[in-house]
Design a protein around this motif. Sequence first.
Motif, PDB file in Angstrom:
ATOM      1  N   THR A  15       0.795  -1.225   0.000  1.00 40.16           N
ATOM      2  CA  THR A  15       0.000   0.000   0.000  1.00 40.16           C
ATOM      3  C   THR A  15       0.829   1.278   0.000  1.00 40.16           C
ATOM      4  O   THR A  15       0.376   2.304  -0.505  1.00 40.16           O
ATOM      5  N   CYS A  16       2.023   1.243   0.608  1.00 37.51           N
ATOM      6  CA  CYS A  16       2.879   2.447   0.718  1.00 37.51           C
ATOM      7  C   CYS A  16       2.115   3.631   1.317  1.00 37.51           C
ATOM      8  O   CYS A  16       2.288   4.779   0.903  1.00 37.51           O
ATOM      9  N   ARG A  17       1.288   3.378   2.295  1.00 33.30           N
ATOM     10  CA  ARG A  17       0.399   4.393   2.861  1.00 33.30           C
ATOM     11  C   ARG A  17       1.136   5.686   3.226  1.00 33.30           C
ATOM     12  O   ARG A  17       2.230   5.657   3.795  1.00 33.30           O
ATOM     13  N   GLY A  18       0.512   6.813   2.901  1.00 35.27           N
ATOM     14  CA  GLY A  18       1.075   8.099   3.272  1.00 35.27           C
ATOM     15  C   GLY A  18       0.638   9.190   2.325  1.00 35.27           C
ATOM     16  O   GLY A  18       0.220   8.928   1.197  1.00 35.27           O
ATOM     17  N   HIS A  19       0.740  10.428   2.793  1.00 39.30           N
ATOM     18  CA  HIS A  19       0.408  11.598   1.974  1.00 39.30           C
ATOM     19  C   HIS A  19       1.568  12.580   1.925  1.00 39.30           C
ATOM     20  O   HIS A  19       1.413  13.720   1.472  1.00 39.30           O
ATOM     21  N   ASP A  29       8.763   1.058   5.624  1.00 44.00           N
ATOM     22  CA  ASP A  29       7.365   0.720   5.895  1.00 44.00           C
ATOM     23  C   ASP A  29       6.543   0.863   4.619  1.00 44.00           C
ATOM     24  O   ASP A  29       6.155   1.967   4.241  1.00 44.00           O
ATOM     25  N   ILE A  30       6.281  -0.264   3.953  1.00 37.98           N
ATOM     26  CA  ILE A  30       5.523  -0.195   2.702  1.00 37.98           C
ATOM     27  C   ILE A  30       4.108  -0.766   2.851  1.00 37.98           C
ATOM     28  O   ILE A  30       3.396  -0.914   1.862  1.00 37.98           O
ATOM     29  N   GLY A  31       3.697  -1.053   4.085  1.00 38.28           N
ATOM     30  CA  GLY A  31       2.298  -1.371   4.366  1.00 38.28           C
ATOM     31  C   GLY A  31       1.757  -2.587   3.631  1.00 38.28           C
ATOM     32  O   GLY A  31       0.745  -2.496   2.935  1.00 38.28           O
ATOM     33  N   ILE A  32       2.407  -3.721   3.774  1.00 32.93           N
ATOM     34  CA  ILE A  32       1.989  -4.931   3.061  1.00 32.93           C
ATOM     35  C   ILE A  32       0.750  -5.552   3.711  1.00 32.93           C
ATOM     36  O   ILE A  32       0.693  -5.742   4.930  1.00 32.93           O
ATOM     37  N   ILE A  33      -0.243  -5.869   2.892  1.00 31.20           N
ATOM     38  CA  ILE A  33      -1.419  -6.639   3.310  1.00 31.20           C
ATOM     39  C   ILE A  33      -1.384  -7.959   2.548  1.00 31.20           C
ATOM     40  O   ILE A  33      -1.406  -7.978   1.310  1.00 31.20           O
ATOM     41  N   GLU A  34      -1.305  -9.062   3.257  1.00 34.73           N
ATOM     42  CA  GLU A  34      -1.329 -10.369   2.606  1.00 34.73           C
ATOM     43  C   GLU A  34      -2.762 -10.738   2.244  1.00 34.73           C
ATOM     44  O   GLU A  34      -3.705 -10.392   2.957  1.00 34.73           O
ATOM     45  N   GLN A 348      23.013   0.532  -2.177  1.00 34.94           N
ATOM     46  CA  GLN A 348      22.697  -0.016  -0.843  1.00 34.94           C
ATOM     47  C   GLN A 348      21.278   0.285  -0.378  1.00 34.94           C
ATOM     48  O   GLN A 348      21.028   0.475   0.813  1.00 34.94           O
ATOM     49  N   MET A 349      20.347   0.330  -1.316  1.00 32.67           N
ATOM     50  CA  MET A 349      18.947   0.516  -0.950  1.00 32.67           C
ATOM     51  C   MET A 349      18.271  -0.839  -0.827  1.00 32.67           C
ATOM     52  O   MET A 349      18.508  -1.749  -1.615  1.00 32.67           O
ATOM     53  N   THR A 350      17.404  -0.987   0.178  1.00 36.18           N
ATOM     54  CA  THR A 350      16.671  -2.228   0.363  1.00 36.18           C
ATOM     55  C   THR A 350      15.501  -2.290  -0.620  1.00 36.18           C
ATOM     56  O   THR A 350      15.069  -1.248  -1.148  1.00 36.18           O
ATOM     57  N   PRO A 351      14.956  -3.479  -0.873  1.00 37.61           N
ATOM     58  CA  PRO A 351      13.781  -3.557  -1.757  1.00 37.61           C
ATOM     59  C   PRO A 351      12.630  -2.664  -1.298  1.00 37.61           C
ATOM     60  O   PRO A 351      11.978  -2.012  -2.125  1.00 37.61           O
ATOM     61  N   ALA A 352      12.379  -2.606   0.010  1.00 33.72           N
ATOM     62  CA  ALA A 352      11.279  -1.762   0.501  1.00 33.72           C
ATOM     63  C   ALA A 352      11.577  -0.286   0.250  1.00 33.72           C
ATOM     64  O   ALA A 352      10.686   0.482  -0.143  1.00 33.72           O
ATOM     65  N   GLU A 353      12.820   0.141   0.480  1.00 30.41           N
ATOM     66  CA  GLU A 353      13.182   1.542   0.228  1.00 30.41           C
ATOM     67  C   GLU A 353      13.037   1.882  -1.244  1.00 30.41           C
ATOM     68  O   GLU A 353      12.605   2.999  -1.600  1.00 30.41           O
ATOM     69  N   ILE A 354      13.376   0.954  -2.114  1.00 26.84           N
ATOM     70  CA  ILE A 354      13.244   1.185  -3.560  1.00 26.84           C
ATOM     71  C   ILE A 354      11.772   1.364  -3.930  1.00 26.84           C
ATOM     72  O   ILE A 354      11.417   2.269  -4.708  1.00 26.84           O
ATOM     73  N   VAL A 355      10.912   0.528  -3.377  1.00 27.72           N
ATOM     74  CA  VAL A 355       9.473   0.668  -3.644  1.00 27.72           C
ATOM     75  C   VAL A 355       8.975   2.035  -3.172  1.00 27.72           C
ATOM     76  O   VAL A 355       8.268   2.739  -3.900  1.00 27.72           O
ATOM     77  N   THR A 356       9.351   2.428  -1.955  1.00 29.33           N
ATOM     78  CA  THR A 356       8.962   3.749  -1.447  1.00 29.33           C
ATOM     79  C   THR A 356       9.451   4.858  -2.371  1.00 29.33           C
ATOM     80  O   THR A 356       8.728   5.818  -2.667  1.00 29.33           O
ATOM     81  N   ALA A 357      10.695   4.721  -2.853  1.00 27.79           N
ATOM     82  CA  ALA A 357      11.316   5.755  -3.682  1.00 27.79           C
ATOM     83  C   ALA A 357      10.652   5.888  -5.048  1.00 27.79           C
ATOM     84  O   ALA A 357      10.721   6.957  -5.663  1.00 27.79           O
ATOM     85  N   LEU A 358      10.004   4.814  -5.525  1.00 23.98           N
ATOM     86  CA  LEU A 358       9.349   4.845  -6.836  1.00 23.98           C
ATOM     87  C   LEU A 358       7.838   5.072  -6.743  1.00 23.98           C
ATOM     88  O   LEU A 358       7.162   5.124  -7.773  1.00 23.98           O
ATOM     89  N   THR A 359       7.332   5.205  -5.519  1.00 22.15           N
ATOM     90  CA  THR A 359       5.880   5.377  -5.364  1.00 22.15           C
ATOM     91  C   THR A 359       5.571   6.650  -4.570  1.00 22.15           C
ATOM     92  O   THR A 359       5.523   7.735  -5.142  1.00 22.15           O
ATOM     93  N   ILE A 360       5.402   6.547  -3.267  1.00 24.26           N
ATOM     94  CA  ILE A 360       4.954   7.709  -2.495  1.00 24.26           C
ATOM     95  C   ILE A 360       5.974   8.832  -2.509  1.00 24.26           C
ATOM     96  O   ILE A 360       5.615  10.008  -2.618  1.00 24.26           O
ATOM     97  N   ILE A 372      -1.826  10.347  -5.520  1.00 21.42           N
ATOM     98  CA  ILE A 372      -1.232   9.158  -6.124  1.00 21.42           C
ATOM     99  C   ILE A 372      -0.063   8.691  -5.252  1.00 21.42           C
ATOM    100  O   ILE A 372       0.277   9.327  -4.258  1.00 21.42           O
ATOM    101  N   GLY A 373       0.545   7.554  -5.622  1.00 23.13           N
ATOM    102  CA  GLY A 373       1.747   7.088  -4.936  1.00 23.13           C
ATOM    103  C   GLY A 373       1.506   6.071  -3.846  1.00 23.13           C
ATOM    104  O   GLY A 373       2.453   5.499  -3.310  1.00 23.13           O
ATOM    105  N   SER A 374       0.237   5.829  -3.488  1.00 21.34           N
ATOM    106  CA  SER A 374      -0.084   4.819  -2.479  1.00 21.34           C
ATOM    107  C   SER A 374      -1.468   4.278  -2.757  1.00 21.34           C
ATOM    108  O   SER A 374      -2.255   4.874  -3.510  1.00 21.34           O
TER     109      SER A 374
END
Length: 419
Positions: A15-19, A29-34, A348-360, A372-374
């Motif tokens: 979800t990458c929740r945030g504004h 924190d990319i807010g994963i819902i299984e 040295q970016m983690t997968p979660a940081e990369i997702v955050t950087a390309l979305t929110i 947009i972004g989340s």
Amino acid sequence: MAKTLLLKNAAELVTCRGHAPKCGPAMQDIGIIEDGALWLEDGIIRKVGATAEILAGISATPDTVIDATGRCVLPGFVDPHTHFLFAGHRAEEFSWRLRGDTYMDIMERGGGIINSVRATRQASADELLAIGQRRLDSMLSFGVTTVEGKSGYGLDAVSELKQLTVMAELDRQHPVEVVRTFMGAHAVPAEYKGRTDEFVDYLLQDVLPLVAEQRLADFCDVFCEKGVFSVEQSRRLLTAAQSLGLQAKVHADEIVTLGGAELAAEIGALSAEHLLHASDAGIRRMAETGVIAVLLPATAFCLREPYARARFMIDSGVPVALATDFNPGSCFSESIPLVIALAALYMQMTPAEIVTALTINAAAAVGRADRIGSLETGKQGDFVLLDHPSHLYLPYHAGVNCVATVVKRGEIVYERPMR
């Protein structure tokens, strides 16, 4: 009746929740819902949660159902730094760099940006529109649902306005949302060679007011670099743009340490971009003032330059976004998979940081994190489905496009043929 869409059974709903842009540990924190689900009405997300919860809360039959079993679903990618609208190519310059010529060497002898200016000035608006359509089609296939496009291959009033007007038309016609940035200060054109201050005066008096009056751009950017525009010249342009209602961005410290990061912090720019040679002090000032770092690893890769210090920036509290920098010279690539691989392996970016950087964070870098972004209630229904069940596959399947389906405003706008 509202047009409805149900997405269900996502192995991971990221979800990458945030504004607002995230920094430091919050980028993890990319807010994963299984086993996640989304309910959309007229392209807007109205419910987000586990599939069982969402199904229990709806009684209407959806118009469209997407079964995401075995797939990861993420917000649509935002590419917050490109120069995608240009005519002509510079393949020979790439070969020159391979033999050892530097980017600035080529620029100083009349190549580089000026080469693209000649071709773009000569191209008609219809020709640029067709070029832009093809490039946005390619970006969409990589999961990009919003892109920032900079002008700067005109360097005169007629051609700069032509670029921005075509981008506005592309925004109306194409599923990919186009955010426009005025970058008349991308280089000094041949007719002003040796008279940079006069060119800055020309932009301030004859071009920038037209851009603002016609509302052709949301942002103003400057190539603040040794041999291009000084810190003082950049300050003049950007503060004038701010006074006319445009937010500031800065091409900062790409080739040498010049103080572009410090300038971005000083004037309250939304973002500083490139930052390969940003100083420790400049990075700390960006953290203090909330300037977003837009990092462009594919450009460093193509120029064979050191990568921006993403790890230091994140650990210092700077919100980091990632972008392609798609352009005809230093990075002729719109490949999001390449950006992801380089960010993971060399920055040295983690997968979660990369997702955050390309979305929110990328959405924040174009001023649109409010919509947009989340993936959360009230935001636009822009999302991608991967071939794989987890976001961890994005860097793991190195350099390969994992995007299978793209949804923009609740409409399926791209589906990759089955492999």
